[in-house]
Design a protein around this motif. Structure first.
Motif, PDB file in Angstrom:
ATOM      1  N   SER A 195       0.808  -1.229   0.000  1.00 27.15           N
ATOM      2  CA  SER A 195       0.000   0.000   0.000  1.00 27.15           C
ATOM      3  C   SER A 195       0.838   1.276   0.000  1.00 27.15           C
ATOM      4  N   CYS A 196       2.158   1.125  -0.143  1.00 24.20           N
ATOM      5  CA  CYS A 196       3.054   2.295  -0.158  1.00 24.20           C
ATOM      6  C   CYS A 196       3.981   2.194  -1.368  1.00 24.20           C
ATOM      7  N   ARG A 197       4.510   3.317  -1.818  1.00 22.76           N
ATOM      8  CA  ARG A 197       5.689   3.268  -2.703  1.00 22.76           C
ATOM      9  C   ARG A 197       6.897   3.647  -1.860  1.00 22.76           C
ATOM     10  N   LEU A 198       7.882   2.761  -1.876  1.00 22.94           N
ATOM     11  CA  LEU A 198       9.073   2.912  -1.041  1.00 22.94           C
ATOM     12  C   LEU A 198      10.297   2.761  -1.933  1.00 22.94           C
ATOM     13  N   TRP A 199      11.139   3.789  -1.956  1.00 23.44           N
ATOM     14  CA  TRP A 199      12.347   3.725  -2.797  1.00 23.44           C
ATOM     15  C   TRP A 199      13.582   3.822  -1.914  1.00 23.44           C
ATOM     16  N   ASP A 200      14.601   3.065  -2.253  1.00 24.20           N
ATOM     17  CA  ASP A 200      15.878   3.208  -1.553  1.00 24.20           C
ATOM     18  C   ASP A 200      16.339   4.672  -1.669  1.00 24.20           C
ATOM     19  N   SER A 201      16.754   5.253  -0.544  1.00 18.91           N
ATOM     20  CA  SER A 201      17.111   6.683  -0.533  1.00 18.91           C
ATOM     21  C   SER A 201      18.269   7.001  -1.464  1.00 18.91           C
ATOM     22  N   GLU A 202      19.210   6.084  -1.597  1.00 19.64           N
ATOM     23  CA  GLU A 202      20.399   6.353  -2.413  1.00 19.64           C
ATOM     24  C   GLU A 202      20.158   6.032  -3.881  1.00 19.64           C
ATOM     25  N   THR A 203      19.682   4.813  -4.134  1.00 18.56           N
ATOM     26  CA  THR A 203      19.611   4.318  -5.520  1.00 18.56           C
ATOM     27  C   THR A 203      18.240   4.487  -6.165  1.00 18.56           C
ATOM     28  N   GLU A 204      17.227   4.820  -5.349  1.00 17.17           N
ATOM     29  CA  GLU A 204      15.819   4.897  -5.791  1.00 17.17           C
ATOM     30  C   GLU A 204      15.275   3.548  -6.280  1.00 17.17           C
ATOM     31  N   LYS A 205      15.961   2.462  -5.909  1.00 15.93           N
ATOM     32  CA  LYS A 205      15.424   1.126  -6.231  1.00 15.93           C
ATOM     33  C   LYS A 205      14.047   0.963  -5.591  1.00 15.93           C
ATOM     34  N   LYS A 206      13.109   0.428  -6.358  1.00 17.50           N
ATOM     35  CA  LYS A 206      11.743   0.250  -5.854  1.00 17.50           C
ATOM     36  C   LYS A 206      11.702  -0.939  -4.895  1.00 17.50           C
ATOM     37  N   LEU A 207      11.149  -0.704  -3.696  1.00 11.67           N
ATOM     38  CA  LEU A 207      11.090  -1.739  -2.665  1.00 11.67           C
ATOM     39  C   LEU A 207       9.632  -2.019  -2.286  1.00 11.67           C
ATOM     40  N   ASP A 208       8.750  -2.016  -3.264  1.00 11.87           N
ATOM     41  CA  ASP A 208       7.311  -2.111  -2.978  1.00 11.87           C
ATOM     42  C   ASP A 208       6.588  -2.873  -4.088  1.00 11.87           C
ATOM     43  N   LYS A 209       5.260  -2.823  -4.040  1.00 18.08           N
ATOM     44  CA  LYS A 209       4.449  -3.620  -4.962  1.00 18.08           C
ATOM     45  C   LYS A 209       4.612  -3.229  -6.429  1.00 18.08           C
ATOM     46  N   ASP A 210       5.203  -2.091  -6.717  1.00 19.46           N
ATOM     47  CA  ASP A 210       5.503  -1.773  -8.120  1.00 19.46           C
ATOM     48  C   ASP A 210       6.396  -2.850  -8.747  1.00 19.46           C
ATOM     49  N   ARG A 211       7.165  -3.555  -7.931  1.00 18.04           N
ATOM     50  CA  ARG A 211       8.005  -4.645  -8.484  1.00 18.04           C
ATOM     51  C   ARG A 211       7.113  -5.731  -9.082  1.00 18.04           C
ATOM     52  N   PHE A 212       5.939  -5.926  -8.452  1.00 18.24           N
ATOM     53  CA  PHE A 212       4.958  -6.887  -8.983  1.00 18.24           C
ATOM     54  C   PHE A 212       4.170  -6.256 -10.134  1.00 18.24           C
ATOM     55  N   ARG A 213       3.670  -5.030  -9.905  1.00 18.63           N
ATOM     56  CA  ARG A 213       2.853  -4.375 -10.939  1.00 18.63           C
ATOM     57  C   ARG A 213       3.610  -4.264 -12.255  1.00 18.63           C
ATOM     58  N   LEU A 214       4.903  -3.932 -12.163  1.00 21.43           N
ATOM     59  CA  LEU A 214       5.695  -3.648 -13.368  1.00 21.43           C
ATOM     60  C   LEU A 214       6.590  -4.813 -13.782  1.00 21.43           C
ATOM     61  N   ASP A 215       6.378  -5.984 -13.173  1.00 17.83           N
ATOM     62  CA  ASP A 215       7.173  -7.180 -13.496  1.00 17.83           C
ATOM     63  C   ASP A 215       8.675  -6.936 -13.355  1.00 17.83           C
TER      64      ASP A 215
END
Ligand code: TMP
Length: 233
Positions: A195-215
């Protein structure tokens, strides 16, 4: 305890200890795009329950009342039965997702102020966006209830932004749900990488459900990373 009352996309709601409580069981199922995309991700229930419990506990320590009464086991929590307000509140600090698409704002653009959006909580209607006067016009919430929800959402944003920053994570946006209980408006549902978008502060790597949504792959590795970092804050 344990009679199923309702099965949702990511949680099962069961009878609780008495009339005033419910047992919520997190599921391993992941869905996106209003249920069009589905998968089983074994272990997601445990990760989301653990992350949500840490967050609700932290919020409680900072004066935010929620429906959580007690953690029952690794995937279940006992909660207060609340009359769920059928409005989802989306809080955004950084442009992403539907906001970027709708308004043509590049993903990652830091917003000049926190943006608040409302959607009707309805799978049948596809969670349409709604404004404040429309919410009160159709009676989804009273004006003072809406004001309270907005005030709590902004406070939750400040608290979570600081918590995630300590964990080396940018809180991009998130969705909240509230309910009426004992004459008060309390935080309900869950707060997790679903239920959140969470990005690594340094690299902006996605650490949330967008990894599933966007494969993007490695969905649960990312959720595990969020849990590990929150445990070390
Ligand atoms: P959006 O950019 O797709 O509108 O999503 C905004 C935030 O709300 C994002 O953190 C994901 C979360 N969200 C939910 O929790 N449930 C939903 O059904 C949707 C569409 C978004």
């Amino acid at each position: 305890m344990d009679d199923v009352l309702y099965e949702g996309k990511s949680k099962i709601v069961c009878t609780g200890r008495d009339e005033s409580t419910l047992l919520i069981r997190f599921k391993d199922s992941a869905t996106a795009f209003n249920g069009e995309k589905k998968a089983e991700l074994p272990g997601k229930a445990q990760l989301n329950a653990a992350i949500s419990n840490i967050i609700f506990n932290y919020l409680a320590q900072h004066g935010i009342q929620s429906h959580v009464i007690e953690v029952i086991d690794k995937t279940s929590v006992l909660v207060k039965k609340a009359d769920i307000i059928m409005v989802e509140i989306i809080v955004r600090n950084i442009a992403a997702g539907s906001f970027s698409k709708k308004f043509g704002i590049a993903e990652g653009t830091v917003l000049h102020n926190t943006a608040i959006e409302f959607c009707i909580k309805s799978d049948d209607l596809g969670d349409p966006m709604i404004n404040e006067s429309q919410i009160t016009a159709i009676g989804l919430a009273q004006p003072q209830e809406l004001a309270e929800m907005i005030q709590q959402s902004l406070k939750i944003n400040d608290l979570l932004y600081a918590l995630f920053a300590k964990a080396g994570i940018k809180l991009v946006d998130f969705k909240l749900e509230f309910g009426r209980c004992g004459g008060q408006i309390i935080l309900c549902d869950e707060i997790s990488p679903d239920s959140c978008r969470l990005w690594d502060s340094e690299t902006e790597k996605k650490l949330d459900k967008d990894r599933f949504r966007l494969d993007l792959g490695n969905v649960l590795d990312a959720y595990r990373e969020v849990l590990g970092r929150l445990q070390n804050v």
